[in-house]
Scaffold this motif. Structure first.
Motif, PDB file in Angstrom:
ATOM      1  N   PRO A  90       7.891  71.284  17.339  1.00 40.86           N
ATOM      2  CA  PRO A  90       8.536  72.363  16.571  1.00 40.86           C
ATOM      3  C   PRO A  90       7.757  72.742  15.315  1.00 40.86           C
ATOM      4  N   ALA A  91       7.023  71.797  14.759  1.00 42.44           N
ATOM      5  CA  ALA A  91       6.283  72.071  13.524  1.00 42.44           C
ATOM      6  C   ALA A  91       5.155  73.073  13.735  1.00 42.44           C
ATOM      7  N   THR A  92       4.687  73.206  14.973  1.00 39.24           N
ATOM      8  CA  THR A  92       3.597  74.141  15.257  1.00 39.24           C
ATOM      9  C   THR A  92       4.065  75.315  16.102  1.00 39.24           C
ATOM     10  N   SER A  93       5.379  75.516  16.172  1.00 44.32           N
ATOM     11  CA  SER A  93       5.931  76.631  16.942  1.00 44.32           C
ATOM     12  C   SER A  93       5.389  77.953  16.388  1.00 44.32           C
ATOM     13  N   GLY A  94       4.965  78.819  17.279  1.00 46.94           N
ATOM     14  CA  GLY A  94       4.420  80.102  16.872  1.00 46.94           C
ATOM     15  C   GLY A  94       2.920  80.120  16.710  1.00 46.94           C
ATOM     16  N   LEU A  95       2.309  78.947  16.645  1.00 47.31           N
ATOM     17  CA  LEU A  95       0.854  78.859  16.561  1.00 47.31           C
ATOM     18  C   LEU A  95       0.248  78.867  17.959  1.00 47.31           C
ATOM     19  N   PRO A  96      -1.014  79.224  18.089  1.00 49.47           N
ATOM     20  CA  PRO A  96      -1.647  79.187  19.412  1.00 49.47           C
ATOM     21  C   PRO A  96      -1.632  77.769  19.978  1.00 49.47           C
ATOM     22  N   PRO A  97      -1.660  77.640  21.301  1.00 49.70           N
ATOM     23  CA  PRO A  97      -1.731  76.299  21.903  1.00 49.70           C
ATOM     24  C   PRO A  97      -2.981  75.557  21.444  1.00 49.70           C
ATOM     25  N   ALA A  98      -2.919  74.241  21.501  1.00 48.06           N
ATOM     26  CA  ALA A  98      -4.084  73.425  21.135  1.00 48.06           C
ATOM     27  C   ALA A  98      -5.155  73.520  22.219  1.00 48.06           C
ATOM     28  N   GLU A  99      -6.381  73.168  21.828  1.00 50.10           N
ATOM     29  CA  GLU A  99      -7.532  73.250  22.733  1.00 50.10           C
ATOM     30  C   GLU A  99      -8.009  71.891  23.225  1.00 50.10           C
ATOM     31  N   ALA A 100      -7.644  70.834  22.502  1.00 51.67           N
ATOM     32  CA  ALA A 100      -8.141  69.500  22.857  1.00 51.67           C
ATOM     33  C   ALA A 100      -7.181  68.447  22.334  1.00 51.67           C
ATOM     34  N   LEU A 101      -7.284  67.260  22.929  1.00 55.86           N
ATOM     35  CA  LEU A 101      -6.426  66.143  22.521  1.00 55.86           C
ATOM     36  C   LEU A 101      -7.231  64.859  22.637  1.00 55.86           C
ATOM     37  N   ALA A 102      -7.126  64.005  21.619  1.00 58.09           N
ATOM     38  CA  ALA A 102      -7.826  62.714  21.619  1.00 58.09           C
ATOM     39  C   ALA A 102      -6.810  61.584  21.628  1.00 58.09           C
ATOM     40  N   ALA A 103      -7.124  60.528  22.383  1.00 56.70           N
ATOM     41  CA  ALA A 103      -6.242  59.371  22.492  1.00 56.70           C
ATOM     42  C   ALA A 103      -7.006  58.098  22.164  1.00 56.70           C
ATOM     43  N   TRP A 104      -6.295  57.146  21.561  1.00 54.09           N
ATOM     44  CA  TRP A 104      -6.861  55.828  21.225  1.00 54.09           C
ATOM     45  C   TRP A 104      -5.795  54.790  21.497  1.00 54.09           C
ATOM     46  N   ARG A 105      -6.136  53.803  22.298  1.00 54.98           N
ATOM     47  CA  ARG A 105      -5.203  52.740  22.682  1.00 54.98           C
ATOM     48  C   ARG A 105      -3.885  53.308  23.207  1.00 54.98           C
ATOM     49  N   GLY A 106      -3.998  54.370  23.985  1.00 55.71           N
ATOM     50  CA  GLY A 106      -2.838  54.904  24.673  1.00 55.71           C
ATOM     51  C   GLY A 106      -2.005  55.885  23.893  1.00 55.71           C
ATOM     52  N   ARG A 107      -2.389  56.149  22.643  1.00 53.60           N
ATOM     53  CA  ARG A 107      -1.601  57.071  21.819  1.00 53.60           C
ATOM     54  C   ARG A 107      -2.473  58.218  21.311  1.00 53.60           C
ATOM     55  N   ILE A 108      -1.819  59.302  20.979  1.00 55.95           N
ATOM     56  CA  ILE A 108      -2.512  60.494  20.506  1.00 55.95           C
ATOM     57  C   ILE A 108      -2.965  60.280  19.064  1.00 55.95           C
ATOM     58  N   VAL A 109      -4.242  60.535  18.808  1.00 53.30           N
ATOM     59  CA  VAL A 109      -4.761  60.424  17.440  1.00 53.30           C
ATOM     60  C   VAL A 109      -5.169  61.779  16.880  1.00 53.30           C
ATOM     61  N   ALA A 110      -5.287  62.787  17.742  1.00 56.34           N
ATOM     62  CA  ALA A 110      -5.595  64.137  17.266  1.00 56.34           C
ATOM     63  C   ALA A 110      -5.249  65.127  18.355  1.00 56.34           C
ATOM     64  N   VAL A 111      -4.767  66.300  17.943  1.00 53.42           N
ATOM     65  CA  VAL A 111      -4.509  67.396  18.870  1.00 53.42           C
ATOM     66  C   VAL A 111      -4.666  68.688  18.084  1.00 53.42           C
ATOM     67  N   GLY A 112      -5.433  69.613  18.611  1.00 49.50           N
ATOM     68  CA  GLY A 112      -5.680  70.855  17.890  1.00 49.50           C
ATOM     69  C   GLY A 112      -6.859  71.592  18.480  1.00 49.50           C
ATOM     70  N   THR A 113      -7.676  72.208  17.601  1.00 45.47           N
ATOM     71  CA  THR A 113      -8.875  72.879  18.083  1.00 45.47           C
ATOM     72  C   THR A 113      -9.921  71.841  18.449  1.00 45.47           C
ATOM     73  N   ARG A 114     -10.908  72.274  19.213  1.00 39.41           N
ATOM     74  CA  ARG A 114     -11.960  71.337  19.603  1.00 39.41           C
ATOM     75  C   ARG A 114     -12.677  70.798  18.362  1.00 39.41           C
ATOM     76  N   SER A 115     -12.890  71.639  17.374  1.00 41.13           N
ATOM     77  CA  SER A 115     -13.564  71.173  16.153  1.00 41.13           C
ATOM     78  C   SER A 115     -12.713  70.167  15.396  1.00 41.13           C
ATOM     79  N   ASP A 116     -11.388  70.327  15.439  1.00 43.34           N
ATOM     80  CA  ASP A 116     -10.494  69.353  14.790  1.00 43.34           C
ATOM     81  C   ASP A 116     -10.658  67.969  15.425  1.00 43.34           C
ATOM     82  N   VAL A 117     -10.826  67.947  16.721  1.00 41.55           N
ATOM     83  CA  VAL A 117     -10.798  66.699  17.478  1.00 41.55           C
ATOM     84  C   VAL A 117     -12.180  66.062  17.577  1.00 41.55           C
ATOM     85  N   ASP A 118     -13.226  66.859  17.517  1.00 42.45           N
ATOM     86  CA  ASP A 118     -14.586  66.349  17.721  1.00 42.45           C
ATOM     87  C   ASP A 118     -14.980  65.255  16.739  1.00 42.45           C
ATOM     88  N   ALA A 119     -14.371  65.274  15.553  1.00 42.42           N
ATOM     89  CA  ALA A 119     -14.724  64.266  14.545  1.00 42.42           C
ATOM     90  C   ALA A 119     -14.397  62.860  15.014  1.00 42.42           C
TER      91      ALA A 119
END
Length: 532
Positions: A18-47
């Motif tokens: 709900p916090a990102t409602s109205g924003l474009p969908p995310a482009e990428a998602l990163a996971a670590w030890r089974g949990r999400i550590v980043a979700v957003g644009t590819r540049s957000d996640v690449d780090a």
């Protein structure tokens, strides 16, 4: 920040946050030890990407949080898969059923029981229930016990009735009945608690059969994007052991939430929430009434084609109140099966009594199926904070017969009133009740949004769900109803990396095409467990 174990990319990620409602969908998602550590644009996640990060190209798919099935019976469904097949359309008449059972009897050692599930009298040419005489034609050397598709009726041959100690003068138990012929002799058809009593004479299934069955259902879950399955009635200690063993040995590859069953427990010393992210305890399950298809759902007004029949209480109202008050006082979430509106009244009375005696915020008590809820009952549910898990597949599988036969046009057209649930602000999930109907979340979402019956009719169009609400019924709302929203239901940092990748976007396609969307990949805890 940790370096990601997995990077999921080349997809449209609907986070449902709900916090990102109205924003474009995310482009990428990163996971670590089974949990999400980043979700957003590819540049957000690449780090978070390092040399050991597994990069997973999702091939332009649409990604949603993994589907959460809030009410099914995995072990029952898995055992049924290994039994004689007697359901429609495999069998279209009684002779087909007896022939299938006779084939199974021919390969079953004499004296060993034969069990099967799925008989639907209203779809058979004869339009009637099975009798002991029918089943005797299949075998008199094996106890035969058959469950109706609803699970609220069963059928037995002479050998099975003898094994269960059922004589011609047997008395009907509270909350159940033995159907009888004109002479008063039991026909072999049992309703509700009579059904449970006769069935309990047999072991549910051998341990190895249960283990193979739940593995098969876990595997099936992955093919339809389901990352959490909820067993809505764990009725035997061996069932708990089957789940624990399956999680331990890796044969169960999805997450499981278990509901202890009221008749099998004296309120256990644990409560809702015990367990871990793979296997946990959910609500304490009660059954208030039966099934509309069996004429055992408890209605305020008689059935359309049998106006002198109202169904009945499986647990008497006063006893249900006592049990719910006790469970609530001990910290449980309760889940009460209630199909008929009289049963829904009894359930709400019990929950209100519990809240009056022991006020508690965020109890999240829930009604299962909630099929014939009236508007005044929905207002009351909203006031009490009661949730629902709705069996939307009723619309397609039984909508025509509910409208024309069981409930009549007015009540039948508003079964599963999903739009009204939303109007009243009641958080609700959707479910399939497998093995009553198959597990396929995209089909159930389609059924909720379109309200098309098996015969192609539009049933109560004013109660059609919005696509967003129907998708939430298997994701964000499902997690909330299951009391698991801190870990599941949306794609947010810190939550489990449970995903389903689809070949089309349910928010973009024509609503009638939702059932044609296919699952391309299912991810549990960052691991791709299924891929086409």
């Amino acid at each position: 920040m940790p370096i990601a174990d997995q990077l999921f990319t080349n997809a449209t990620f609907h986070t449902l946050n709900p916090a990102t409602s109205g924003l474009p969908p995310a482009e990428a998602l990163a996971a670590w030890r089974g949990r999400i550590v980043a979700v957003g644009t590819r540049s957000d996640v690449d780090a978070l990407v390092g040399p050991r990060t597994e990069v997973i190209d999702l091939q332009g798919t649409t990604v949603l949080p993994g589907f959460i099935e809030t009410h099914m019976h995995p072990i029952m469904a898995g055992v049924q898969m290994q039994a004689a097949q007697i359901n429609y359309p495999t069998c279209r008449n009684v002779a087909d059923v007896t022939a299938s059972l006779a084939e199974r009897a021919a390969i079953t050692p004499i004296g060993e029981p034969i069990q099967a599930w799925g008989y639907d009298d209203s779809l058979m040419v004869e339009d009637r229930h099975l009798t002991r005489d029918d089943l005797n034609l299949a075998s008199t050397k094996h106890p035969i016990f058959i469950r109706h598709v609803s699970g609220h009726l069963s059928y037995a041959n002479d050998r099975m009735l003898e094994l269960a100690g059922i004589t011609d003068d047997v008395k009907d138990p509270k909350g159940g009945a033995f159907q009888r012929d004109e002479s008063g002799r039991p026909t072999g058809c049992m309703e509700e608690t009579a059904n449970f009593a006769v069935g309990s004479t047999l072991p549910f299934a051998p341990k190895e059969t249960m283990a193979a069955g739940v593995k098969a259902i876990s595997d099936h879950c992955l093919t339809v994007g389901t990352t959490t399955m909820t067993d809505a009635a764990v009725m035997a200690n061996d069932m708990y052991a089957t789940y624990q063993n399956g999680v331990a040995d890796g044969s169960i590859r999805v997450r499981a939430r278990l509901f202890p069953y009221w008749s099998n427990t004296d309120t256990p010393p644990f409560r809702t929430g015990m367990g871990d992210e793979r296997l946990s305890i959910g609500a304490l399950k009660f059954i208030s009434d039966g099934s509309i298809q069996s004429y055992t759902a408890c209605l305020c007004k008689g059935y359309h084609d049998r106006p002198d029949v109202n169904g009945y209480e499986v647990i008497p109202a006063a006893q249900l109140t006592e049990m719910v008050v006790e469970a609530h006082a001990k910290g449980w979430q309760v889940a009460v099966h209630a199909n008929g509106d009289a049963a829904i009244d009894n359930t709400l009375d019990a929950i209100e009594a519990a809240l009056t005696a022991h006020p508690r915020n965020d109890h999240r008590h829930r009604i299962e199926h909630c099929q014939t809820a009236r508007e005044d009952q929905l207002e009351r549910m909203a006031r009490l904070g009661v949730l629902a898990s709705v069996f939307a597949n009723h619309i397609w599988y039984w909508g025509d017969r509910h409208r024309d036969r069981f409930l009549g046009p007015e009540r039948g057209s508003r079964i599963d009133p999903l739009a009204s649930f939303t109007t009243h602000g009641i958080v609700h999930a959707l479910h399939c009740d497998m093995p009553v109907t198959p597990l396929d979340p995209l089909f159930t979402i389609w059924a909720a949004v379109n309200r098309i019956t098996r015969d192609g009719a539009l049933l109560g169009p004013e109660q059609r769900a919005r696509v967003s609400d129907a998708v939430a019924g298997y994701t964000s709302s499902a997690a909330f109803v299951n009391m698991e929203e801190n870990d599941k239901g949306t794609l947010e940092v810190g939550k489990l990396a449970d995903l389903v990748a689809l070949d089309a976007d349910p928010f973009e396609v024509d609503p009638m095409a939702i059932r044609d969307i296919t699952v391309q990949a299912t991810v549990v805890g960052g691991i791709v467990e299924y891929q086409t």
